[in-house]
Write a protein that holds these residues in place. Structure first.
Motif, PDB file in Angstrom:
ATOM      1  N   GLY A 445       0.810  -1.204   0.000  1.00 45.52           N
ATOM      2  CA  GLY A 445       0.000   0.000   0.000  1.00 45.52           C
ATOM      3  C   GLY A 445       0.848   1.261   0.000  1.00 45.52           C
ATOM      4  N   TRP A 446       0.210   2.369  -0.334  1.00 46.54           N
ATOM      5  CA  TRP A 446       0.921   3.636  -0.431  1.00 46.54           C
ATOM      6  C   TRP A 446       1.306   4.163   0.940  1.00 46.54           C
ATOM      7  CZ3 TRP A 446       2.925   5.362  -4.747  1.00 46.54           C
ATOM      8  CH2 TRP A 446       2.376   4.958  -5.970  1.00 46.54           C
ATOM      9  N   LYS A 447       2.538   4.682   1.023  1.00 48.64           N
ATOM     10  CA  LYS A 447       3.020   5.295   2.259  1.00 48.64           C
ATOM     11  C   LYS A 447       3.836   6.528   1.903  1.00 48.64           C
ATOM     12  CE  LYS A 447       5.939   4.526   6.326  1.00 48.64           C
ATOM     13  NZ  LYS A 447       6.865   3.576   7.027  1.00 48.64           N
ATOM     14  N   GLU A 448       3.527   7.642   2.549  1.00 50.63           N
ATOM     15  CA  GLU A 448       4.284   8.868   2.309  1.00 50.63           C
ATOM     16  C   GLU A 448       5.656   8.734   2.937  1.00 50.63           C
ATOM     17  OE1 GLU A 448       3.602  13.542   3.325  1.00 50.63           O
ATOM     18  OE2 GLU A 448       1.927  12.466   2.362  1.00 50.63           O
ATOM     19  N   HIS A 449       6.681   9.215   2.238  1.00 48.94           N
ATOM     20  CA  HIS A 449       8.058   9.099   2.706  1.00 48.94           C
ATOM     21  C   HIS A 449       8.680  10.482   2.825  1.00 48.94           C
ATOM     22  CE1 HIS A 449       8.843   4.694   2.534  1.00 48.94           C
ATOM     23  NE2 HIS A 449       7.763   4.742   1.758  1.00 48.94           N
ATOM     24  N   GLY A 450       9.057  10.847   4.028  1.00 56.86           N
ATOM     25  CA  GLY A 450       9.750  12.092   4.263  1.00 56.86           C
ATOM     26  C   GLY A 450       8.830  13.287   4.325  1.00 56.86           C
ATOM     27  N   PRO A 451       9.387  14.441   4.658  1.00 55.99           N
ATOM     28  CA  PRO A 451       8.587  15.660   4.806  1.00 55.99           C
ATOM     29  C   PRO A 451       8.205  16.255   3.454  1.00 55.99           C
ATOM     30  CG  PRO A 451      10.900  16.166   5.108  1.00 55.99           C
ATOM     31  CD  PRO A 451      10.821  14.673   4.946  1.00 55.99           C
ATOM     32  N   PRO A 452       7.217  17.148   3.424  1.00 52.83           N
ATOM     33  CA  PRO A 452       6.895  17.863   2.176  1.00 52.83           C
ATOM     34  C   PRO A 452       8.100  18.672   1.703  1.00 52.83           C
ATOM     35  CG  PRO A 452       5.154  18.143   3.796  1.00 52.83           C
ATOM     36  CD  PRO A 452       6.301  17.514   4.518  1.00 52.83           C
ATOM     37  N   PHE A 453       8.144  18.900   0.411  1.00 54.56           N
ATOM     38  CA  PHE A 453       9.229  19.641  -0.229  1.00 54.56           C
ATOM     39  C   PHE A 453       8.611  20.748  -1.073  1.00 54.56           C
ATOM     40  CE2 PHE A 453      11.710  20.174  -4.200  1.00 54.56           C
ATOM     41  CZ  PHE A 453      12.891  20.663  -3.667  1.00 54.56           C
ATOM     42  N   THR A 454       9.002  21.989  -0.832  1.00 48.98           N
ATOM     43  CA  THR A 454       8.508  23.110  -1.631  1.00 48.98           C
ATOM     44  C   THR A 454       9.410  23.295  -2.833  1.00 48.98           C
ATOM     45  OG1 THR A 454       7.575  24.204   0.316  1.00 48.98           O
ATOM     46  CG2 THR A 454       7.925  25.547  -1.649  1.00 48.98           C
ATOM     47  N   ALA A 455       8.850  23.083  -4.014  1.00 51.14           N
ATOM     48  CA  ALA A 455       9.629  23.166  -5.245  1.00 51.14           C
ATOM     49  C   ALA A 455      10.152  24.579  -5.465  1.00 51.14           C
ATOM     50  CB  ALA A 455       8.782  22.731  -6.440  1.00 51.14           C
ATOM     51  N   THR A 456      11.265  24.669  -6.141  1.00 53.87           N
ATOM     52  CA  THR A 456      11.860  25.949  -6.508  1.00 53.87           C
ATOM     53  C   THR A 456      12.077  25.973  -8.021  1.00 53.87           C
ATOM     54  OG1 THR A 456      14.088  25.058  -6.118  1.00 53.87           O
ATOM     55  CG2 THR A 456      13.033  26.258  -4.307  1.00 53.87           C
TER      56      THR A 456
END
Length: 489
Positions: A445-456
């Motif tokens: 199943g899907w699992k989020e990995h790591g913190p959010p990242f704000t694109a630049t």
């Protein structure tokens, strides 16, 4: 062009932007009932995209005018901020013409009798550094001209427009050039660039932006004489709207004779998205764009019942940041050969595409068949980047999530590497503000990995959604990328 953002509201109106992706510095023409658009592509390969629309609202990519960047050797590695700057697209003498600048080499021309077909090899017509944003004009008397701006970063000055008399085939200039608009002589004018040249009712018109990419405005300038003097007027600015820097684009007319103006808005990591504004004329013959000179968010469509769009083969939107090696598979291939590289910002083989909307999910599956040290995955790439994917270790592959900050910082793990067996499904979800979340499915199943990242953004371009494979040998196989829209906030 279908995708996460649809501009046609389905009720005879459209919403802006009409293209919510990085189609920078747009220029457009109408030929018969068809509209065509090109845009800056900078160091992306292939370059000079060609888009088609039956109504100025719904667009589809139909090809590229440049298969590779020239000079060939100059673009074997990524040269961020270089390459193809603001082009001009015209239809003259039964052919399509694109005149485009490379600020480090000069002004080129390429032509075709079919915008979706083969274009001629680019021909350098005005060599030199700092020459940018050219536009041709064929006058009624048979004379041809070319106007362009200047890049201070390359030649030490800007804020002026220079014109040349040209041969009719634009093969070469007939003089050394004349400054026809000096921005320093216009009160409040700075960074005058991006000229587009037209003729209407006995007037010569130059539409030119100023003020810079993020917060600029649009001038219209007119003269009774082709080489001036030109009288300027600001015809589009942000005003009290949320559309920062609405400027630099194209004036087009519909078959019914209505005028419309395409322009960009810089949205940082999303790049320079494209808006469409109605354009009328006041009693003194000056253009009135949008809502009395400010951008409209919604308006009736220019062509309410367009003819069915032409049938075109599906054109991949994938590009690379440099000329690919001759052995590199085509952009439509789902197998990427591992090539040496550590920092993805300097890696010439990232298979990338523009962020396709404000809110979307991109999903694929990756299988890595390569020796230890190889990596493969999906990234959101700009001045900074983050990625999720596989890294091959001596005892087998591991799922990793890594981020690299600005200033050349090396990648660092933001999650503990996880041993996996077999292929892994990867996903990136982008929401408002270009905030990216990375997830994987290793079979449970899907699992989020790591913190959010704000694109630049990159240099003069928006962030890139990319696939890659690095290493000394081997390859990675990816499933076709599935992109779906997320509910708007």
């Amino acid at each position: 062009m279908t995708g996460p953002w649809i501009a046609d509201t389905g009720d005879g109106h459209y919403r802006n932007p009409i293209l919510f992706a990085d189609w920078s510095d747009p220029d457009a023409v109408r030929v018969g009932d068809d509209f065509y658009l090109t845009a800056s592509s900078f160091n992306r390969v292939p370059g000079l995209p060609l888009l088609h629309s039956p109504d100025l609202v719904s667009w589809r990519l139909i090809g590229h005018a440049l298969d590779r960047l020239v000079p060939e050797d100059a673009y074997r590695a990524p040269r961020h901020g270089c390459g193809v700057w603001a082009p001009a697209l015209r239809h003259h003498d039964g052919r399509f013409w694109i005149v485009y600048p490379d600020p480090d080499h000069g002004i080129y021309v390429t032509t075709s009798d079919d915008p979706a077909g083969k274009w001629t090899e680019p021909h350098l017509i005005v060599p030199g550094q700092g020459l940018i944003d050219p536009c041709p004009l064929w006058d009624d008397d048979g004379n041809a001209y070319l106007v362009h701006g200047w890049a201070k970063s390359r030649c030490g000055f800007n804020n002026r427009l220079t014109a040349h008399r040209m041969t009719a085939d634009l093969a070469r200039p007939l003089d050394g050039g004349t400054v026809i608009v000096d921005g320093d002589a216009i009160e409040g004018c700075r960074t005058l660039e991006g000229p587009k040249w037209y003729r209407r009712d006995g007037w010569y018109w130059i539409f030119a932006p100023a003020g810079g990419v993020t917060n600029g405005w649009q001038y219209a300038m007119r003269s009774r004489h082709v080489l001036g003097p030109y009288e300027p007027r600001v015809v589009l600015a942000q005003g009290d709207t949320a559309v920062n820097g609405p400027h630099q684009g194209a004036w087009v007319q519909t078959p019914a004779g209505e005028s419309w103006f395409l322009h960009f808005q810089d949205l940082s990591a999303y790049g320079r998205v494209v808006h469409l504004q109605p354009m009328t004329w006041d009693a003194d013959g000056w253009p009135v764009i949008g809502d009395h000179g400010t951008p409209l968010a919604r308006h009736r469509k220019p062509v309410p019942d367009p003819a069915p769009p032409r049938v075109h083969d599906e054109i991949p939107e994938w590009t690379r940041p440099a000329n690919p090696a001759p052995t590199t598979p085509g952009a439509e291939a789902h197998r990427l050969l591992c090539e040496p590289g550590d920092d993805l910002r300097a890696f010439p083989a990232v298979l990338g595409r523009r962020l396709p909307g404000p809110r979307f999910r991109a999903e694929t599956e990756v299988r890595l068949d390569a020796p230890a040290g190889a990596r493969a995955g999906m990234t959101v790439l700009g001045h900074t980047y983050s990625w999720i994917g596989l890294e091959q270790q001596p005892d087998g592959p591991r799922l990793v999530r890594r981020t690299a900050e600005a200033g050349g910082e090396a990648e660092r793990d933001v999650t503990e590497p996880l041993p996996v067996g077999g292929p892994v499904r990867l996903a990136v979800t982008v929401t408002d503000g270009a905030v990216a979340r990375f997830a994987a499915d290793t079979g449970t199943g899907w699992k989020e990995h790591g913190p959010p990242f704000t694109a630049t953004p990159g240099l003069w371009i928006g962030a890139t959604l990319g696939l890659f494979a690095t290493g000394s040998d081997g390859h990675a196989d990816f499933e076709p990328l599935l992109i779906t829209a997320l509910e708007e906030s």
